[in-house]
Design a protein around this motif. Structure first.
Motif, PDB file in Angstrom:
ATOM      1  N   LEU A 187       0.806  -1.222   0.000  1.00 31.02           N
ATOM      2  CA  LEU A 187       0.000   0.000   0.000  1.00 31.02           C
ATOM      3  C   LEU A 187       0.837   1.271   0.000  1.00 31.02           C
ATOM      4  CD1 LEU A 187      -3.041  -0.222   2.455  1.00 31.02           C
ATOM      5  CD2 LEU A 187      -3.073   0.200  -0.007  1.00 31.02           C
ATOM      6  N   ILE A 188       2.055   1.197   0.550  1.00 31.33           N
ATOM      7  CA  ILE A 188       2.823   2.413   0.825  1.00 31.33           C
ATOM      8  C   ILE A 188       2.993   3.308  -0.409  1.00 31.33           C
ATOM      9  CG2 ILE A 188       5.015   3.326   1.686  1.00 31.33           C
ATOM     10  CD1 ILE A 188       5.226   0.782   3.427  1.00 31.33           C
ATOM     11  N   PRO A 189       3.536   2.810  -1.541  1.00 31.39           N
ATOM     12  CA  PRO A 189       3.677   3.712  -2.694  1.00 31.39           C
ATOM     13  C   PRO A 189       2.341   4.149  -3.281  1.00 31.39           C
ATOM     14  CG  PRO A 189       4.282   1.462  -3.283  1.00 31.39           C
ATOM     15  CD  PRO A 189       4.123   1.486  -1.808  1.00 31.39           C
TER      16      PRO A 189
ATOM     17  N   ASP B 267       1.891  10.658 -21.218  1.00 37.52           N
ATOM     18  CA  ASP B 267       2.463  11.902 -20.695  1.00 37.52           C
ATOM     19  C   ASP B 267       2.945  11.750 -19.248  1.00 37.52           C
ATOM     20  OD1 ASP B 267       3.277  14.576 -20.892  1.00 37.52           O
ATOM     21  OD2 ASP B 267       1.394  15.308 -20.024  1.00 37.52           O
ATOM     22  N   VAL B 268       3.383  10.536 -18.866  1.00 35.87           N
ATOM     23  CA  VAL B 268       3.871  10.281 -17.515  1.00 35.87           C
ATOM     24  C   VAL B 268       5.286  10.820 -17.375  1.00 35.87           C
ATOM     25  CG1 VAL B 268       4.621   8.453 -15.938  1.00 35.87           C
ATOM     26  CG2 VAL B 268       2.380   8.310 -17.040  1.00 35.87           C
ATOM     27  N   GLN B 269       5.519  11.604 -16.317  1.00 36.19           N
ATOM     28  CA  GLN B 269       6.838  12.210 -16.097  1.00 36.19           C
ATOM     29  C   GLN B 269       7.480  11.806 -14.770  1.00 36.19           C
ATOM     30  OE1 GLN B 269       5.277  16.365 -17.308  1.00 36.19           O
ATOM     31  NE2 GLN B 269       7.448  16.440 -17.851  1.00 36.19           N
ATOM     32  N   LEU B 270       6.806  10.960 -14.002  1.00 36.57           N
ATOM     33  CA  LEU B 270       7.346  10.546 -12.713  1.00 36.57           C
ATOM     34  C   LEU B 270       6.975   9.095 -12.430  1.00 36.57           C
ATOM     35  CD1 LEU B 270       8.623  11.078  -9.889  1.00 36.57           C
ATOM     36  CD2 LEU B 270       6.354  11.895  -9.144  1.00 36.57           C
ATOM     37  N   GLN B 271       7.985   8.316 -12.031  1.00 36.58           N
ATOM     38  CA  GLN B 271       7.729   6.977 -11.519  1.00 36.58           C
ATOM     39  C   GLN B 271       8.073   6.953 -10.038  1.00 36.58           C
ATOM     40  OE1 GLN B 271       9.979   3.726 -13.232  1.00 36.58           O
ATOM     41  NE2 GLN B 271       8.988   2.191 -11.945  1.00 36.58           N
ATOM     42  N   ILE B 272       7.194   6.357  -9.228  1.00 39.01           N
ATOM     43  CA  ILE B 272       7.486   6.189  -7.811  1.00 39.01           C
ATOM     44  C   ILE B 272       7.486   4.702  -7.465  1.00 39.01           C
ATOM     45  CG2 ILE B 272       6.481   8.429  -7.231  1.00 39.01           C
ATOM     46  CD1 ILE B 272       4.091   6.991  -6.074  1.00 39.01           C
ATOM     47  N   GLY B 273       8.223   4.346  -6.421  1.00 37.82           N
ATOM     48  CA  GLY B 273       8.304   2.948  -6.012  1.00 37.82           C
ATOM     49  C   GLY B 273       9.015   2.815  -4.684  1.00 37.82           C
ATOM     50  N   GLY B 274       9.121   1.599  -4.207  1.00 42.32           N
ATOM     51  CA  GLY B 274       9.852   1.336  -2.980  1.00 42.32           C
ATOM     52  C   GLY B 274      11.339   1.555  -3.185  1.00 42.32           C
TER      53      GLY B 274
ATOM     54  N   GLY C 250      12.292  10.346 -11.006  1.00 47.05           N
ATOM     55  CA  GLY C 250      12.079   9.150 -10.204  1.00 47.05           C
ATOM     56  C   GLY C 250      12.082   9.502  -8.721  1.00 47.05           C
ATOM     57  N   LEU C 251      11.266   8.795  -7.955  1.00 49.47           N
ATOM     58  CA  LEU C 251      11.175   9.036  -6.518  1.00 49.47           C
ATOM     59  C   LEU C 251      10.926   7.707  -5.823  1.00 49.47           C
ATOM     60  CD1 LEU C 251       9.109  11.849  -4.770  1.00 49.47           C
ATOM     61  CD2 LEU C 251       8.830   9.472  -4.063  1.00 49.47           C
ATOM     62  N   THR C 252      11.661   7.434  -4.764  1.00 49.87           N
ATOM     63  CA  THR C 252      11.424   6.210  -4.002  1.00 49.87           C
ATOM     64  C   THR C 252      11.023   6.528  -2.571  1.00 49.87           C
ATOM     65  OG1 THR C 252      13.738   5.948  -3.318  1.00 49.87           O
ATOM     66  CG2 THR C 252      13.060   4.873  -5.382  1.00 49.87           C
ATOM     67  N   ILE C 253      10.349   5.555  -1.967  1.00 45.96           N
ATOM     68  CA  ILE C 253       9.840   5.667  -0.600  1.00 45.96           C
ATOM     69  C   ILE C 253      10.738   4.857   0.319  1.00 45.96           C
ATOM     70  CG2 ILE C 253       7.858   5.051   0.855  1.00 45.96           C
ATOM     71  CD1 ILE C 253       6.868   5.525  -2.531  1.00 45.96           C
ATOM     72  N   PRO C 254      11.001   5.321   1.538  1.00 51.07           N
ATOM     73  CA  PRO C 254      11.909   4.584   2.420  1.00 51.07           C
ATOM     74  C   PRO C 254      11.401   3.183   2.758  1.00 51.07           C
ATOM     75  CG  PRO C 254      11.477   6.803   3.265  1.00 51.07           C
ATOM     76  CD  PRO C 254      10.517   6.574   2.142  1.00 51.07           C
TER      77      PRO C 254
ATOM     78  N   TYR D  78       2.192   8.124   7.116  1.00 51.20           N
ATOM     79  CA  TYR D  78       2.320   7.333   5.898  1.00 51.20           C
ATOM     80  C   TYR D  78       0.974   6.920   5.324  1.00 51.20           C
ATOM     81  CZ  TYR D  78       7.298   6.272   5.236  1.00 51.20           C
ATOM     82  OH  TYR D  78       8.621   6.334   4.933  1.00 51.20           O
ATOM     83  N   PHE D  79       0.057   6.480   6.198  1.00 51.52           N
ATOM     84  CA  PHE D  79      -1.109   5.749   5.707  1.00 51.52           C
ATOM     85  C   PHE D  79      -2.425   6.505   5.757  1.00 51.52           C
ATOM     86  CE2 PHE D  79       1.847   2.318   6.845  1.00 51.52           C
ATOM     87  CZ  PHE D  79       1.816   1.576   5.685  1.00 51.52           C
ATOM     88  N   THR D  80      -2.512   7.575   6.532  1.00 54.16           N
ATOM     89  CA  THR D  80      -3.795   8.268   6.605  1.00 54.16           C
ATOM     90  C   THR D  80      -3.739   9.586   5.853  1.00 54.16           C
ATOM     91  OG1 THR D  80      -3.439   9.648   8.582  1.00 54.16           O
ATOM     92  CG2 THR D  80      -3.991   7.320   8.954  1.00 54.16           C
ATOM     93  N   PHE D  81      -4.922  10.139   5.629  1.00 54.19           N
ATOM     94  CA  PHE D  81      -5.031  11.422   4.948  1.00 54.19           C
ATOM     95  C   PHE D  81      -5.461  12.513   5.936  1.00 54.19           C
ATOM     96  CE2 PHE D  81      -5.631   8.072   1.822  1.00 54.19           C
ATOM     97  CZ  PHE D  81      -4.667   8.421   0.898  1.00 54.19           C
ATOM     98  N   LEU D  82      -5.168  12.254   7.198  1.00 60.73           N
ATOM     99  CA  LEU D  82      -5.439  13.260   8.227  1.00 60.73           C
ATOM    100  C   LEU D  82      -4.531  14.479   8.026  1.00 60.73           C
ATOM    101  CD1 LEU D  82      -5.658  10.911  11.344  1.00 60.73           C
ATOM    102  CD2 LEU D  82      -7.568  11.918  10.064  1.00 60.73           C
ATOM    103  N   THR D  83      -4.995  15.621   8.491  1.00 62.68           N
ATOM    104  CA  THR D  83      -4.216  16.854   8.335  1.00 62.68           C
ATOM    105  C   THR D  83      -3.008  16.845   9.268  1.00 62.68           C
ATOM    106  OG1 THR D  83      -5.458  18.012  10.059  1.00 62.68           O
ATOM    107  CG2 THR D  83      -6.311  18.142   7.794  1.00 62.68           C
TER     108      THR D  83
END
Length: 419
Positions: free
Chosen positions: A49-51, A184-191, A217-221, A269-274
């Protein structure tokens, strides 16, 4: 707050290929970006779920996410994070997994509206490429020396890696090129384990489209628990999103039992709380940890998001009944969820004396002990204390005609299935 600044606040960024360039691009316009998952199983677990939660944050910030299902790459096997070769699945197994993951991801992330996420399957463009085209049009752009230097490959050189898994990074690079050209994708994200595959895709885009091509490119810890163990794993195995693999009650309990040292990180990481709400909960962890307000909020947010408001209410109802001992308030289905991991016995529906019944099932070792426990009030059935050693246990005592819950002492529960 810019989306990149928000991710930085949530500690959700590990590496970026061009941090300033990406922040500038996301400030300038709405971009398309993607994240992929291979169909190695018929359900995602919470680690997957993280990415995708990051992908959802981009959507909420006005960007256009694409979810990629690896119908082609899944037939090869990603060597990332592995020390041995995968066992290849049949094409039929992979397709069944594709169908299951597609339904799961649609339920979680695809909503009505102008900014709807899109879903693609890399099999749709990969299966059209023949081996000569693959070698000439794509393989020619990859240096063996560079591929060998990637962590995902270099870590496998001692134990061995097949040409099949070695070529995985070419296929994933091809995905990024295709999405750059057609979506038109300009960013890939992943673990964090996908860094080598992501940078390979960027190299291919620049060789094909020119060095000025704007792609990132961007990765998640890598997420570890405070005790150093892998996130999302329990003694019973992975925490799955499929309710048939991990029940909504088990799912709720996983989050509700989060360590104080981890709960704020998981909220980010997991919620959309402010930010304000998370800061408030973080303060509660420091000042009123016994109330576990942060953990309960996390469990509610995640169970509602992955399952539904209805199943969240069910999970909370089971939790309250187990705490209070009001077992009779639960349905048979809720009993099955709440007592899934407890010692289970099977009994026939014919009536039998309570003493003999307890001993024959193996819940109590001897008739003498059974009589003593009943007389002392140490045995409860479906939340009610039993004091009559002459009681005849029958199908009428079973909740929903299916289950009887026996509690011996304060904490020793047993689930009896009536067959």
């Amino acid at each position: 707050m810019n989306i990149i600044e928000e991710l930085e606040w949530r500690d959700a960024i590990n590496q970026q290929t061009d941090a300033e360039g990406l922040k500038e691009l996301t400030n300038e316009k709405s971009i398309s970006l993607y994240c992929g998952v291979d169909p190695t199983g018929d359900s995602m677990h919470i680690g997957h779920l993280i990415p995708f939660m990051v992908l959802k944050r981009f959507q909420l910030a006005g960007h256009r996410p694409v979810i990629l299902i690896g119908g082609a790459t899944g037939t090869i096997g990603d060597p990332s994070g592995r020390q041995s070769e995968r066992s290849l699945q049949t094409l039929e197994e992979i397709q069944a997994n594709v169908d299951a993951l597609t339904a799961q991801l649609k339920k979680l992330f695809l909503t009505e509206g102008d900014n709807q996420m899109r879903m693609v399957n890399n099999y749709d463009w990969t299966h059209k490429i023949n081996v000569i085209e693959f070698l000439r049009d794509y393989g020619k752009n990859f240096s063996i020396n560079t591929m060998l230097a990637k962590d995902v490959v270099s870590s496998r050189l001692d134990s061995g890696i097949s040409f099949t898994e070695f070529s995985y990074q070419i296929l994933q690079s091809l995905d990024y090129l295709h999405l750059y050209q057609h979506e038109d994708v300009q960013l890939q994200i992943g673990g964090s384990d996908q860094w080598g595959n992501i940078t390979s895709g960027l190299d291919l885009i620049r060789k094909k489209e020119g060095s000025e091509a704007k792609a990132f490119g961007l990765t998640i810890p890598l997420m570890l628990k405070a005790d150093g163990t892998k996130f999302g794993k329990t003694a019973g195995g992975a925490i799955w999103l499929d309710p048939d693999k991990t029940t909504p009650f088990e799912f709720y309990q996983f989050w509700a039992n989060t360590d104080d040292r981890d709960v704020v990180k998981y909220l980010k990481y997991f919620t959309f709380l402010t930010k304000e709400r998370i800061d408030e909960l973080a303060q509660k962890v420091e000042t009123e940890p016994h109330k576990r307000e942060a953990q309960i909020t996390l469990a509610e947010e995640m169970t509602r998001f992955v399952h539904s408001e209805e199943l969240l209410a069910q999970a909370k109802r089971i939790t309250a009944a187990l705490f209070s001992g009001d077992i009779k308030s639960l349905t048979a289905d809720e009993i099955e969820q709440g007592f899934k991991e407890m010692p289970t016995f099977e009994a026939t529906k014919e009536a039998k004396n309570i003493v003999d019944w307890l001993v024959d099932l193996g819940i109590v070792k001897s008739k003498r002990q059974a009589r003593e426990d009943i007389t002392n009030g140490a045995i409860s059935m479906n939340g009610e204390r039993i004091s009559d050693v002459g009681l005849e246990v029958s199908e009428e005592h079973a909740i929903g005609g299916r289950f009887i819950i026996i509690r011996k002492g304060k904490k020793n529960y047993s689930l009896v299935k009536m067959s």
